[in-house]
Design a protein around this motif. Structure first.
Motif, mmCIF file in Angstrom:
data_model
loop_
_atom_site.group_PDB
_atom_site.id
_atom_site.type_symbol
_atom_site.label_atom_id
_atom_site.label_comp_id
_atom_site.label_asym_id
_atom_site.label_seq_id
_atom_site.Cartn_x
_atom_site.Cartn_y
_atom_site.Cartn_z
ATOM 1 N N ILE A 48 0.813 -1.214 0.000
ATOM 2 C CA ILE A 48 0.000 0.000 0.000
ATOM 3 C C ILE A 48 0.846 1.264 0.000
ATOM 4 O O ILE A 48 0.322 2.364 0.099
ATOM 5 C CB ILE A 48 -1.000 0.037 1.176
ATOM 6 C CG1 ILE A 48 -0.277 0.145 2.531
ATOM 7 C CG2 ILE A 48 -1.916 -1.170 1.159
ATOM 8 C CD1 ILE A 48 -1.223 0.491 3.670
ATOM 9 N N THR A 59 -6.283 -9.643 7.262
ATOM 10 C CA THR A 59 -5.316 -10.128 6.271
ATOM 11 C C THR A 59 -4.386 -9.031 5.829
ATOM 12 O O THR A 59 -4.762 -7.855 5.797
ATOM 13 C CB THR A 59 -6.017 -10.753 5.049
ATOM 14 O OG1 THR A 59 -5.011 -11.224 4.143
ATOM 15 C CG2 THR A 59 -6.883 -9.742 4.312
ATOM 16 N N SER A 77 -2.873 -9.800 2.882
ATOM 17 C CA SER A 77 -2.705 -10.290 1.505
ATOM 18 C C SER A 77 -3.982 -10.134 0.694
ATOM 19 O O SER A 77 -4.324 -10.983 -0.122
ATOM 20 C CB SER A 77 -2.273 -11.761 1.515
ATOM 21 O OG SER A 77 -0.963 -11.917 2.050
ATOM 22 N N MET A 78 -4.686 -9.032 0.929
ATOM 23 C CA MET A 78 -5.966 -8.846 0.260
ATOM 24 C C MET A 78 -5.764 -8.425 -1.189
ATOM 25 O O MET A 78 -4.936 -7.564 -1.483
ATOM 26 C CB MET A 78 -6.742 -7.769 1.009
ATOM 27 C CG MET A 78 -8.067 -7.426 0.375
ATOM 28 S SD MET A 78 -9.042 -6.385 1.497
ATOM 29 C CE MET A 78 -9.981 -7.642 2.346
ATOM 30 N N SER A 79 -6.547 -9.019 -2.074
ATOM 31 C CA SER A 79 -6.527 -8.603 -3.467
ATOM 32 C C SER A 79 -7.845 -7.926 -3.789
ATOM 33 O O SER A 79 -8.771 -8.543 -4.274
ATOM 34 C CB SER A 79 -6.305 -9.809 -4.376
ATOM 35 O OG SER A 79 -6.291 -9.372 -5.714
ATOM 36 N N ALA A 80 -7.942 -6.674 -3.470
ATOM 37 C CA ALA A 80 -9.166 -5.911 -3.746
ATOM 38 C C ALA A 80 -8.797 -4.453 -3.621
ATOM 39 O O ALA A 80 -8.729 -3.920 -2.538
ATOM 40 C CB ALA A 80 -10.263 -6.257 -2.758
ATOM 41 N N ASP A 81 -8.573 -3.839 -4.731
ATOM 42 C CA ASP A 81 -8.036 -2.485 -4.832
ATOM 43 C C ASP A 81 -6.867 -2.271 -3.873
ATOM 44 O O ASP A 81 -6.116 -3.184 -3.568
ATOM 45 C CB ASP A 81 -9.108 -1.395 -4.750
ATOM 46 C CG ASP A 81 -10.005 -1.456 -3.541
ATOM 47 O OD1 ASP A 81 -9.525 -1.184 -2.452
ATOM 48 O OD2 ASP A 81 -11.183 -1.780 -3.726
ATOM 49 N N ILE A 82 -6.710 -1.083 -3.392
ATOM 50 C CA ILE A 82 -5.549 -0.752 -2.600
ATOM 51 C C ILE A 82 -6.064 -0.174 -1.284
ATOM 52 O O ILE A 82 -7.222 0.129 -1.157
ATOM 53 C CB ILE A 82 -4.691 0.289 -3.380
ATOM 54 C CG1 ILE A 82 -3.290 0.368 -2.830
ATOM 55 C CG2 ILE A 82 -5.362 1.642 -3.383
ATOM 56 C CD1 ILE A 82 -2.402 -0.723 -3.355
ATOM 57 N N PRO A 139 -13.136 3.282 -1.112
ATOM 58 C CA PRO A 139 -13.379 4.281 -2.158
ATOM 59 C C PRO A 139 -14.795 4.865 -2.090
ATOM 60 O O PRO A 139 -14.989 6.032 -2.395
ATOM 61 C CB PRO A 139 -13.173 3.489 -3.450
ATOM 62 C CG PRO A 139 -12.257 2.383 -3.076
ATOM 63 C CD PRO A 139 -12.605 2.029 -1.646
ATOM 64 N N GLN A 140 -15.758 4.030 -1.704
ATOM 65 C CA GLN A 140 -17.115 4.545 -1.503
ATOM 66 C C GLN A 140 -17.536 4.289 -0.060
ATOM 67 O O GLN A 140 -18.358 3.422 0.218
ATOM 68 C CB GLN A 140 -18.108 3.889 -2.475
ATOM 69 C CG GLN A 140 -18.086 4.504 -3.870
ATOM 70 C CD GLN A 140 -17.541 3.572 -4.901
ATOM 71 O OE1 GLN A 140 -17.490 2.364 -4.703
ATOM 72 N NE2 GLN A 140 -17.114 4.111 -6.019
ATOM 73 N N HIS A 145 -9.930 8.514 2.979
ATOM 74 C CA HIS A 145 -9.211 7.327 3.453
ATOM 75 C C HIS A 145 -8.211 7.670 4.549
ATOM 76 O O HIS A 145 -7.665 6.779 5.174
ATOM 77 C CB HIS A 145 -8.560 6.559 2.302
ATOM 78 C CG HIS A 145 -7.555 7.344 1.539
ATOM 79 N ND1 HIS A 145 -7.868 8.497 0.862
ATOM 80 C CD2 HIS A 145 -6.228 7.153 1.336
ATOM 81 C CE1 HIS A 145 -6.783 8.975 0.273
ATOM 82 N NE2 HIS A 145 -5.785 8.185 0.544
#
Lengths: 366, 366, 366, 366
Positions: D163, D240, D242-247, D269-270, D308
């Motif tokens: 990140i 986690t 190791s998340m794979s969902a945007d940043i 983001p939203q 954020h």
């Protein structure tokens, strides 16, 4: 190429002067060297806030300074023309709040003056600089939408005073002699410029305007228009200054193409862009909401601005970056401002006359 | 009050006949006693499917039957007038697919014939019967929106053939002589009727139409209109038969009032209504998405229909319920159908002439 | 291959019998030839509703009929074992509501009886058959998620009575002797079967159960569990019978992989699947909501069921399609039912003992 | 009451030092008077950036200054205890990044030292200060949820380096001797503190940890836990790295009560909060998404931070406001920090032992 951008700010009548001053303060090499404002209290306070030594109530004196490269104009709309023309004649680059004027004739003179001076004339169409609008521009540019069939646009807010602008700003914007009209010229300018930028020039327009809920306003608080683009595509634009849906601006845009669709919600509590592509395999066919903020290139970016105003920072940053690197134009041009105003004006005439108005193509120099 | 509803169905040219036949089959006391269709194969198959003994290619013979209480007309739009007028003269109640005709003159004659006969004349404005539209009607009725300022409506689909309708249906709908036009009359009828129902009568209209992406279509595949309501509120309507965004109809509606806003997405993969009320305490102020399906009064309801067509079932159920209990009218009236068609017609004239059209107020009987 | 499916239905104790009877009624070649129920009123009414001539209160007599190919069991959970075993011994295919039993020992005996008989034994894990779950299965199968790291699952509803099930069904499900427990066995069975199907076998479990808001219930109304898969991935499962969030079941599932993520909301007013793929170009990287209903292969499909129950139709259709075409197994197997129940049982033991439970691998025949 | 807040900053090892320095720079009366960092380059650069004259590599010298009122500690987690204890003994208020230590024993000594000194000890649980979490706190406080039954929490990100944090920060956070563990202590601290704040103290825990996708990390990149609150409610926590969902961080929280439900998506983001209240009339019953940003009390607020990270500004502003007005404590306390760490530690022990861990109640002074 210049290594500094010395800016003179004319007037704090429009609060966007404040946003842009803040943006300038964050960009290396740029600084405000002088501020003028005929409201001495307001202007002096701005000068204090941004630590600008030179304040004057006489905007013409600002144009005489050799240490001013760029003049930014945030006065009442009706006063832009005089100031921009004088600034151009003084050899300055000009950056002018939208709408650039209140009549196409004024705008035409501004364009000509800047052209004659050979300086840069930028129209402050800040809505192009939201991350959401940038994303839509990329989507359109990618070609996945095919030919554009139809656009829909809504730009609205609760009212100039209602969203927290100063009373004296609300006052002059409510006076058609100073502001040029009501919701249609103020909000519609954003909508029309975005549509021109994304979907092309507009050829014809019909419109209705009304005042439904703002007794103190001489102009319209609601307007709707139907348009035909030069390409033959059709569109709709709705604007209002009497929206009852949270606070702040709603800037919604939809573009329907032969092979895809894009929806945008900018300056929204949950800003987003949604794209439908018919070229995807069945398993993936559907609506995609691309990541926008924070972008992967700016992780944990604590220097950016909150989303409902980040486009002001991005606009000024882009403008100054082009200024420093010498890429002309520095932003959307006064020609864009004239073209937009021509559509606005045609909309007012269509609403008054009840007949479809052809949009005159702006005269171009040889 | 009647204890049975004996229905004669004229034509399967429009697939909505199939939806309504299915709905009838699920409602106690109602049954189709006879079917006519000039396409013998198509009609006979429908009769077999719904176990209707009497099939004929001669629709006039169906009107002569004493055991027919209600005639439902799903023929090509241009043929509605002749059939509805004859049915009324034969003393039947008539239920007519929308648009009820292709010209206001035909619609006017239909209204007059039914009025003279004293029977019920229902226009099949099925969009009023989606749960989402019902919810919006309740929201408007609750008064939380205040005065309506602005409405926006989008009704679109990928095309008649593209969404799976039979080729011969797509063919006649693409022929203006039989269908009455293109997307504007077909989709716009839904939009305009909903707007009239929710926001009131329409006084003026301007419009553009075009054909951008349907070479085989004589009429328009995109239309946009701007409207002024009798109340002074403004609105916009966009329709298309060339939408590229999943499959099926998109029926989106937005109503902006002085104190609240409502957005509707009906016949959508994720159907919903969203309401903004400014009368809520700050902690709760925001957008609410009321529960719609399944409603609390029908938990685990395995008899209802899938959401993209459930309104057909709800429409026929409401119609027959009013028929059985004697509440006139049984549904939206032919007068509504005439009023809607008058707006459609004014839209076509506005698009052709480039001038704003006043909507004639339908003549009413003394 | 058989050209008809003659079905005997044992018990209407569970309302899913009704959904499956409706599904059977819509599938050519399939019919219910006999119904048994020890609640004579309830069973006779079902027989009337579905026009089944032969009704009996003696379920064993149903197994003796030569004209029964398939036995479907919807009795109280604790009675499944006896009936399924007897049906298998009578040479019938069996289709058994989930959970297939209330103890792994019973389930093991059922598996063995069916294996010995050589007939098909199907566990009615209907949640696999929602369109949303099918979509998730395809997403997982596509490989875009990479290795699975983490799963999260929530299955909940307001309560058996609260969602509209008959009082006597709520009564037996609230009795652990008949139902096997509370929310954990009932809702958890759905969750665990989905997770096994999508993410693989479960190796270890810890859990807590409680009764917070259902005084009349002997079992738990809330349960949470943490799991480790055989692969090493981790997961969580939450279940409740006391949810306060509209009506109906909430079936939410999340799968986090090394290169992508998928979120599912099935049996929801706005059902959807959302997928994040990190393998997309930056312009398109984001969440995609694939189209699910109506699918492009079934435009304007007025024969499908409403989304909150459509999976029952899809389940029975798939089952009978495999039956007719001879593809064994006809659906999720009793072995799946045993494996699921083993996890459920380990969860109850973990909650009671406070220690992590290893999941025994079901014995397999040589 | 003090009219200035003179702050000494120990270490820039954690980037949150930078966010808090920026926040301090925007708050009248507050200033950083000295910075220490054993990484001289890093610390000197920070001092230059924030125009702080006094920089030292010796953090103990900072405690000897009379012109330091508050010490903020952003060193490696394992070093907090020594520095906080020394600062308290020097009579300073201390503000300590979370987790406040790497062991409950250290945390206990920190609590005792600050208690003995009589100064304020604040744990930097910044997640409480997101607007979304504040909204959830108000929703819980309003009582509309009834009794809490169940909570679910997910806190995750792509990884510390992924990140955008500096490599040396990623390095020490990946070293359990310095960071205290992996995703569970780092992300779990946020989750557990929020749950304690919103739903009460935690009595028991079970957990699993693993490393699935971070070969260079000695600690866990995925952890799941099940919990029982002192109230009897149950909950789940997943974390986690190791998340794979945007940043960026995903901070999702769900609270299910007997009469209502609230869902939170913070640092998204939203970003949004959704509330379901069963006490509404049927017309309005559904999910509400309250307005959060921009709030009606800060229209066009161009001074706030992007969503954020806006909670860092809100945290420091709240802390200093309480400092200036003398309201003790100035923020979440070191006792909160100890309680959180006790749960984290119990989670690690539960994961290692496979048995449920009771959470020891922290000893309190008489």
């Amino acid at each position: 190429m210049p290594d500094e951008a010395r800016i003179g700010m004319i007037s704090w009548a429009h609060v966007h002067a404040e946003f842009r001053a803040r943006a300038i303060s964050e960009i290396p090499g740029a600084r405000i060297v002088a501020i003028s404002d005929d409201d001495e209290t307001r202007g002096q306070r701005a000068a204090d806030r941004w630590q600008v030594q030179d304040f004057t109530t006489d905007w013409t004196s600002l144009l005489k300074r050799e240490d001013v490269d760029i003049v930014m104009v945030h006065s009442e709309n009706a006063r832009h023309a005089e100031q921009v023309i004088a600034a151009a004649r003084a050899g300055k680059h000009v950056f002018c709040e939208k709408p650039i004027a209140t009549t196409p004739a004024d705008a035409q003179r501004m364009v000509e003056a800047v052209r004659a001076a050979g300086t840069d004339g930028t129209a402050a169409f800040v809505s192009r600089f939201s991350k959401e609008a940038s994303q839509v521009k990329s989507v359109v540019g990618s070609g996945v939408l095919g030919d554009i069939l139809l656009t829909r646009s809504l730009i609205g807010l609760a009212g100039i005073a209602e969203i927290g602008c100063p009373p004296e700003m609300a006052a002059w914007m409510s006076d058609p002699a100073l502001g040029g009209g009501g919701a249609w010229i103020d909000e519609g300018s954003h909508g029309i410029d975005l549509l021109r930028w994304l979907a092309g020039d507009i050829a014809e327009i019909t419109a209705f305007t009304t005042n439904r809920a703002k007794p103190g306003l001489d102009g319209e608080d609601v307007a709707v228009a139907s348009i035909r683009y030069v390409t033959g595509a059709l569109g709709e634009i709705a604007t209002t200054w009497s929206m009852s849906a949270d606070i702040g601006m709603r800037n919604w845009l939809e573009i329907y193409g032969t092979t895809g669709t894009v929806l945008m919600r900018a300056t929204d509590p949950q800003p987003r862009v949604e794209v439908y592509r018919s070229d995807q395999p069945e398993l993936w066919r559907g609506w995609t909401t691309p990541d926008i903020a924070p972008q992967s290139t700016e992780p944990h970016d604590y220097t950016s601005w909150p989303p409902h105003i980040h486009h002001y920072k991005r606009e000024v940053a882009s403008y100054l970056n082009r200024y420093f690197t010498g890429r002309r134009p520095f932003g959307p041009t006064l020609e864009d401002g004239l073209a937009c105003l021509t559509v606005i004006d045609a909309g007012y005439r269509a609403a008054a006359a009840g007949t479809r108005q052809l949009i005159p193509i702006p005269r171009r120099s040889p």
